[in-house]
Design an enzyme around this catalytic site. Structure first.
Site, PDB file in Angstrom:
ATOM      1  N   ASN A 198       0.915  -1.369  -0.164  1.00 31.04           N
ATOM      2  CA  ASN A 198      -0.132   0.062   0.203  1.00 31.04           C
ATOM      3  C   ASN A 198       0.752   1.221   0.120  1.00 31.04           C
ATOM      4  OD1 ASN A 198      -1.810   2.019   0.678  1.00 31.04           O
ATOM      5  ND2 ASN A 198      -2.312   1.375   2.490  1.00 31.04           N
ATOM      6  N   LYS A 248       0.225   4.287  -0.279  1.00 29.06           N
ATOM      7  CA  LYS A 248      -0.299   5.477   0.286  1.00 29.06           C
ATOM      8  C   LYS A 248      -0.127   6.447  -0.700  1.00 29.06           C
ATOM      9  CE  LYS A 248      -0.075   3.444   4.738  1.00 29.06           C
ATOM     10  NZ  LYS A 248      -0.181   3.421   6.028  1.00 29.06           N
ATOM     11  N   HIS A 256      -9.525   1.465   4.362  1.00 27.53           N
ATOM     12  CA  HIS A 256      -8.436   1.423   5.173  1.00 27.53           C
ATOM     13  C   HIS A 256      -8.425   2.373   6.443  1.00 27.53           C
ATOM     14  CE1 HIS A 256      -4.228   2.824   6.310  1.00 27.53           C
ATOM     15  NE2 HIS A 256      -3.925   1.475   5.737  1.00 27.53           N
ATOM     16  N   GLU A 287      -6.843   4.529   7.469  1.00 22.32           N
ATOM     17  CA  GLU A 287      -6.620   6.260   7.404  1.00 22.32           C
ATOM     18  C   GLU A 287      -7.942   6.639   6.683  1.00 22.32           C
ATOM     19  OE1 GLU A 287      -2.959   5.659   5.171  1.00 22.32           O
ATOM     20  OE2 GLU A 287      -2.020   4.898   7.371  1.00 22.32           O
ATOM     21  N   GLU A 306      -5.517  -5.058  10.086  1.00 20.76           N
ATOM     22  CA  GLU A 306      -4.655  -4.100  10.407  1.00 20.76           C
ATOM     23  C   GLU A 306      -4.853  -3.317  11.810  1.00 20.76           C
ATOM     24  OE1 GLU A 306      -2.572  -2.747   6.699  1.00 20.76           O
ATOM     25  OE2 GLU A 306      -4.228  -1.506   6.827  1.00 20.76           O
ATOM     26  N   GLY A 341       2.446   2.097  10.865  1.00 22.83           N
ATOM     27  CA  GLY A 341       3.302   3.210  10.550  1.00 22.83           C
ATOM     28  C   GLY A 341       4.205   3.539  11.970  1.00 22.83           C
ATOM     29  N   SER A 375       3.074  -2.313  10.312  1.00 20.35           N
ATOM     30  CA  SER A 375       4.795  -2.303  10.871  1.00 20.35           C
ATOM     31  C   SER A 375       5.072  -3.815  10.353  1.00 20.35           C
ATOM     32  CB  SER A 375       4.983  -1.993  12.116  1.00 20.35           C
ATOM     33  OG  SER A 375       4.573  -0.616  12.157  1.00 20.35           O
TER      34      SER A 375
HETATM   35  P1  PGA Z   1       2.650   0.233   7.530  1.00 23.83           P
HETATM   36  O1  PGA Z   1       1.277   0.344   6.983  1.00 23.83           O
HETATM   37  O2  PGA Z   1       3.415  -1.116   7.033  1.00 23.83           O
HETATM   38  O3  PGA Z   1       3.548   1.278   7.245  1.00 23.83           O
HETATM   39  O4  PGA Z   1       2.652   0.053   9.222  1.00 23.83           O
HETATM   40  C1  PGA Z   1       0.437  -0.597   6.752  1.00 23.83           C
HETATM   41  C2  PGA Z   1      -0.730  -0.130   6.284  1.00 23.83           C
HETATM   42  O5  PGA Z   1      -1.290   1.003   6.771  1.00 23.83           O
HETATM   43  O6  PGA Z   1      -1.438  -0.559   5.056  1.00 23.83           O
END
Ligand code: PGA
Length: 259
Positions: free
Chosen positions: A9, A11, A97, A99, A169, A175, A215
């Site tokens: 992803n 983003k 997601h 976010e 997630e 993140g 992560s």
């Molecule tokens: P990350 O993000 O691997 O940077 O933690 C995962 C995601 O938001 O899909």
């Protein structure tokens, strides 16, 4: 399930030329990964999709978008329809997601509408669910996931659910560098699969792919993917560099093989 499904992803990262360069660098690094071991997917921003579809053509890298609108067309300024995505040549789309839930008002109902639009167009949804830190410490993880699953998958048949990708997630792990331990993630994946079995039947539970996200990186991908109910990962930060993403794919395959 003996194979892993790994999706990057991106983003809001990578312009069209940067995305093309990333895929060109990734292709030789994953050329030896066979499709019986892993599905490799990259999900760039909308404006980077065409360049990435072109760069990935003929390789084992598949392409997905990061969102989709539920309407066929119309007065929805700033939105992108299923037909628009189909025409760029993408196969997958990330939906719901955290976010988007946090910053753009995404709800289980809008997730459900987007999932149905994607399926109607023949796109494969990657549906994200997950609890916040506060919800986990308040012992509400299962309740939150059950609500997200019931709402997001409302009205779908068991046969359809069997073909879906879910991404678990935990919001507190995205993140942040804080990963759920493999055991903690497995316990939650088990809960998700059982929920799917109870609501949509055994065939759906056996077929649905459940990715872990938050992560995931080359260093922890093998341990996470060695868990029986973890079928791959949705990767943010570690998907932005060709070598770390390729390495992660290989670690995930190794973890699954040893499972
Ligand atoms: P990350 O993000 O691997 O940077 O933690 C995962 C995601 O938001 O899909």
């Amino acid at each position: 399930m003996s194979k892993v499904v790994i999706a990057g992803n991106w983003k809001m990262n990578k312009t069209a030329s940067e995305g093309k360069a990333l895929v060109e660098a990734l292709k030789p690094l994953v050329a030896d990964v066979c499709s019986s071991k892993a599905d490799i997917i990259v999900c760039p921003p909308f404006t980077t999709l065409s360049a990435v579809v072109e760069a990935a053509a003929g390789s084992n890298i598949k392409v997905g978008a990061q969102n989709i609108h539920w309407a066929e067309s119309g007065a929805f300024t700033g939105e992108i329809s299923a037909a628009m995505l189909k025409e760029t040549g993408v196969e997958y789309v990330i939906i719901g997601h955290s976010e988007r839930r946090q910053y753009f008002g995404e709800t289980d109902q809008t997730v459900n509408a987007r999932v149905k639009a994607a399926l109607a167009a023949g796109l494969k949804p990657i549906i994200c669910i997950g609890e916040t830190d506060e919800e986990r410490t308040g012992n509400r993880t299962e309740e939150v996931l059950a609500t997200q699953l019931a709402g997001g998958l409302e009205g779908l048949s068991g046969e359809t659910v069997a073909s879906l990708i879910l991404a678990y997630e935990p919001v507190w792990a995205i993140g942040t560098g804080k990963t759920a331990t493999p055991e903690m993630a497995e316990e939650t994946h088990c809960f998700i699969r059982k929920f799917i079995a109870d609501k949509f039947g055994a065939e759906a539970a056996a077929g649905v792919v459940i990715q872990y996200g938050g992560s995931m990186k080359p260093e922890n991908a093998a341990a996470l993917c060695s868990q029986a109910d973890i079928n791959g990962g949705l990767i943010g930060g570690a998907a932005l560099k060709a070598d770390s993403f390729a390495n992660l794919v290989k670690q995930a395959i190794e973890g699954k093989a040893g499972c």
